[in-house]
Write a protein that holds these residues in place. Structure first.
Motif, short mmCIF file in Angstrom:
data_model
loop_
_atom_site.label_atom_id
_atom_site.label_comp_id
_atom_site.label_asym_id
_atom_site.label_seq_id
_atom_site.Cartn_x
_atom_site.Cartn_y
_atom_site.Cartn_z
N ASP A 125 66.70 31.80 54.13
CA ASP A 125 67.42 30.89 53.25
C ASP A 125 68.20 31.70 52.22
OD1 ASP A 125 68.37 28.92 51.64
OD2 ASP A 125 66.43 28.01 51.17
N GLU A 126 69.43 32.00 52.54
CA GLU A 126 70.29 32.86 51.72
C GLU A 126 69.51 34.08 51.22
OE1 GLU A 126 72.81 30.88 48.89
OE2 GLU A 126 72.21 28.92 49.69
N GLN B 286 66.17 32.94 48.94
CA GLN B 286 67.06 33.31 47.83
C GLN B 286 66.22 33.59 46.58
OE1 GLN B 286 69.48 29.98 46.88
NE2 GLN B 286 71.09 31.22 45.94
N SER C 188 67.88 23.97 51.37
CA SER C 188 66.57 24.53 51.04
C SER C 188 65.47 23.49 51.15
CB SER C 188 66.58 25.11 49.63
OG SER C 188 67.50 26.16 49.55
#
Ligand SMILES: Nc1ncnc2c1ncn2[C@@H]1O[C@H](COP(=O)(O)OP(=O)(O)O)[C@@H](O)[C@H]1O
Ligand SMILES: [Mg+2]
Length: 599
Positions: A515-516, A430, A389
């Motif tokens: 990102d996820e 995320q 991240s």
């Protein structure tokens, strides 16, 4: 020296408050200030008239009595009117300052181009404090004006008193112990405030935990409710103890000072009565002086209270000035002026990038080099905390790299205007945000200029695999989100799909980061989604776009054109799924573990 510094600080605070008032509502500020001053002057004039009234009554001069009575009535009436105007203007002025301040806080924090301030607890705390005390700042102008009023009336009364009898010039001597005692009381208060600040914060934190719906499940399962309530009470007991002590100490000091000053006033009046008996002062003068000195006692008490209030405001104003400075410095520190490329021909290139967070001493990324070619999907895998991240944040320009550089074709990201770069990236994270507005807006916010374009929203939702959300209720895309606003609440997965839809709103981003973003979806849903995204990313129309995908699911990751394995902030492996499997390294090992779990 210290006293001088204090005076200077007081001046600065007052100037900031006045300038805030003038920026928020100049007209109301003028009315408030003028009526406040007028009120002070009229009070003085009215009390001066008392002398004439008494004098006229004593001598039996009717014309004189009438004139004095009329003047008194006139000043009184005018005073009443000016107070009325003041009372009308002040609340609206305070309201205007509050609105203006909130707007300024949003503007000042939003224009800080990097995320650094949000990541540093000290800064985040300070900004939180300013926000919670903006009401106090708004009321600050009132305190400034009351202080000015007090100075005018005190000064005026003093001049009148000296006019009656020059010996009364000694009266301020009695104010000295009063001021010293007041300072002492204030210091006790400040010390108590400082000692209780931390426990009070902790107490607030406990309260939030105990009442937040998010924590509700765990609170119940682990039976934490009573424990939290006990801790809350314990902290309250300590802070109450500290506050009570400071309050008592302050009260004792203040009353000692009061007594000294009152004694002085009594002595002054006694002296005047003595002088009147000698015929040196007329009876009107005695009554006037007695009225003024009594007034002084009351004024001094107010002055002390306001000094305490002002002290608190001063700290808040200092914090506000800090934010203005911080925001200005941060905005000026950005030197990039170039426009973003219209299209990526080759792609993004991360070159020898290192990064360390400000409050950490260990680097999170070390010598990371990675290419994100246009029209390709690169996946990033690695354990929690390996720096994935963080790399995304650097690519988005939230932080500058500590060393190395990131190139968009040939242009260094550091040379591109942050706002221009942000306009050309898109992403889903995320830790996404639940924007509680109408559903079409919650998605449409992903491309602000086209907010309101329902067709694009429908298309984006479809691509995010969330077409069904549009038919959630009878109002379709217009449905309001969020229980707080009387709207519908969504599940975690549904919110996440909206965030994905938002990431798909912009038509021509140069970089898209995932990102996820699908952790709340099941593995097969995630797989289908990314298969589609990957196909889009590779198709001709998005040839100028680099895509970075982070996921813990290897079933998703394997379809990327190339995969980078991040290990403790370094790129450990890089290649296609097949190549990495053949190499039999970390990637192959992790893939096997996950694959066997599904067999
Ligand atoms: N804002 C921050 N300030 C300080 N340290 C941070 C911050 N964000 C992340 N970190 C630390 O940096 C490391 C990498 O975090 P991150 O990039 O989020 O990892 P990943 O996404 O791979 O799980 C972790 O040790 C984390 O604690
Ligand atoms: Mg992460």
């Amino acid at each position: 020296m210290k006293a001088l510094e204090g005076v200077r600080k007081t001046w600065r605070t007052a100037a900031t408050l006045v300038s805030l008032a003038f920026s928020a509502a100049p007209g109301r500020a003028v009315v408030a200030i003028v009526t406040e001053l007028l009120g002070a002057i009229l009070t003085l004039v009215a009390s001066y008239q008392i002398q004439n009234v008494v004098q006229a009554a004593a001598t039996g001069d009717r014309a004189h009595a009438l004139r004095a009575g009329l003047t008194l009535a006139f000043t009184g009436g005018l005073g009443g009117l000016s107070y009325l105007a003041y009372a009308q203007a002040l609340p609206r002025l305070i309201e205007a300052i509050t609105v203006h301040l909130d707007g300024e806080l949003v503007r000042l924090t939003a224009r800080i181009p990097t995320l650094e301030y949000a990541d540093r607890p000290v800064h985040a705390d300070k900004i939180q404090l300013i926000r919670s005390q903006s009401q106090m700042l708004a009321g600050g102008l009132q305190a400034v004006m009351l202080n000015v009023r007090m100075l005018v009336t005190l000064g005026g009364a003093f001049v009148i008193l000296i006019g009656i009898d020059p010996w009364l010039a000694l009266l301020p001597i009695f104010a000295i112990p009063r001021a010293l005692a007041g300072q002492r009381a204030r210091r006790l208060q400040v010390r108590a405030q400082e000692a209780t600040a931390e426990p009070m914060r902790l107490r607030g934190h406990i309260f939030n935990h105990a009442t937040s719906p998010v924590a509700g499940k765990e609170l119940r399962i682990f039976g934490l409710g009573a424990e939290l309530a006990k801790r809350y009470r314990d902290i309250s007991a300590t802070t109450r103890h500290l506050n009570v002590r400071a309050n008592w100490g302050g009260a004792i000091w203040s009353s000692l000072g009061d007594m000294a000053f009152t004694l002085g006033c009594v002595a002054a009046v006694a002296w005047l009565v003595f002088r009147a008996a000698q015929g040196a002062v007329n009876p009107g003068g005695v009554v006037l002086a007695a009225t003024l000195t009594t007034g002084l006692i009351i004024q001094m008490t107010f002055a002390l209270q306001f000094a305490q209030y002002f002290q608190a405001i001063m700290t808040t104003v200092e914090r506000y000035e800090w934010l203005v400075d911080f925001s200005n410095t941060a905005a000026q520190a950005v030197t990039g002026e170039a426009a973003a490329p219209t299209i990526l021909r080759r792609g993004l290139k991360v070159e020898g990038v290192c990064f360390t967070y400000l409050d950490r001493d260990k680097p999170v990324l070390t010598d990371v080099s990675l290419e994100l070619p246009a029209g390709r999907v690169i996946a990033l895998v690695g354990e929690n905390g390996s720096g994935k991240s963080t790399l995304v944040k650097l690519l988005c320009g939230f932080y500058p790299p500590s060393a190395g550089r990131i190139l968009a074709d040939d242009t260094d990201l550091a040379d591109i205007q942050p706002a221009a770069w942000r306009e050309r990236i898109s992403g889903a994270f995320q830790d996404f945000t639940n924007f509680e507005v109408a559903m079409h807006e919650s998605v449409g916010l992903g491309d602000l200029p086209r907010l309101g374009d329902r067709d694009r929203v429908t298309a984006a939702l479809g691509r995010a695999g969330a077409a069904d959300l549009a038919t959630l209720g009878e109002h379709g895309l217009e449905v309001m989100l969020g229980k707080k606003w009387g709207g519908v609440d969504l599940s975690g997965g549904q919110w996440q799909k909206l965030a994905l839809g938002r990431a798909l709103m912009r038509e021509q981003p140069l970089l898209v980061v995932f990102d996820e973003p699908a952790a709340a979806l099941d593995a097969s849903a995630e797989h289908d989604l990314f298969e589609r995204f990957a196909a889009e990313a590779r198709s001709g129309q998005s040839g100028g776009r680099a895509t970075l995908l982070i996921s813990h699911r290897f079933s998703t990751v394997r379809m990327a054109d190339a995969i980078a394995v991040l290990d403790a902030g370094r790129i450990a492996e890089f290649g296609s799924h097949e190549a990495l499997m053949r190499a039999g390294g970390k990637y192959a090992e992790l893939f096997e573990i996950q694959a066997s779990a599904y067999r």
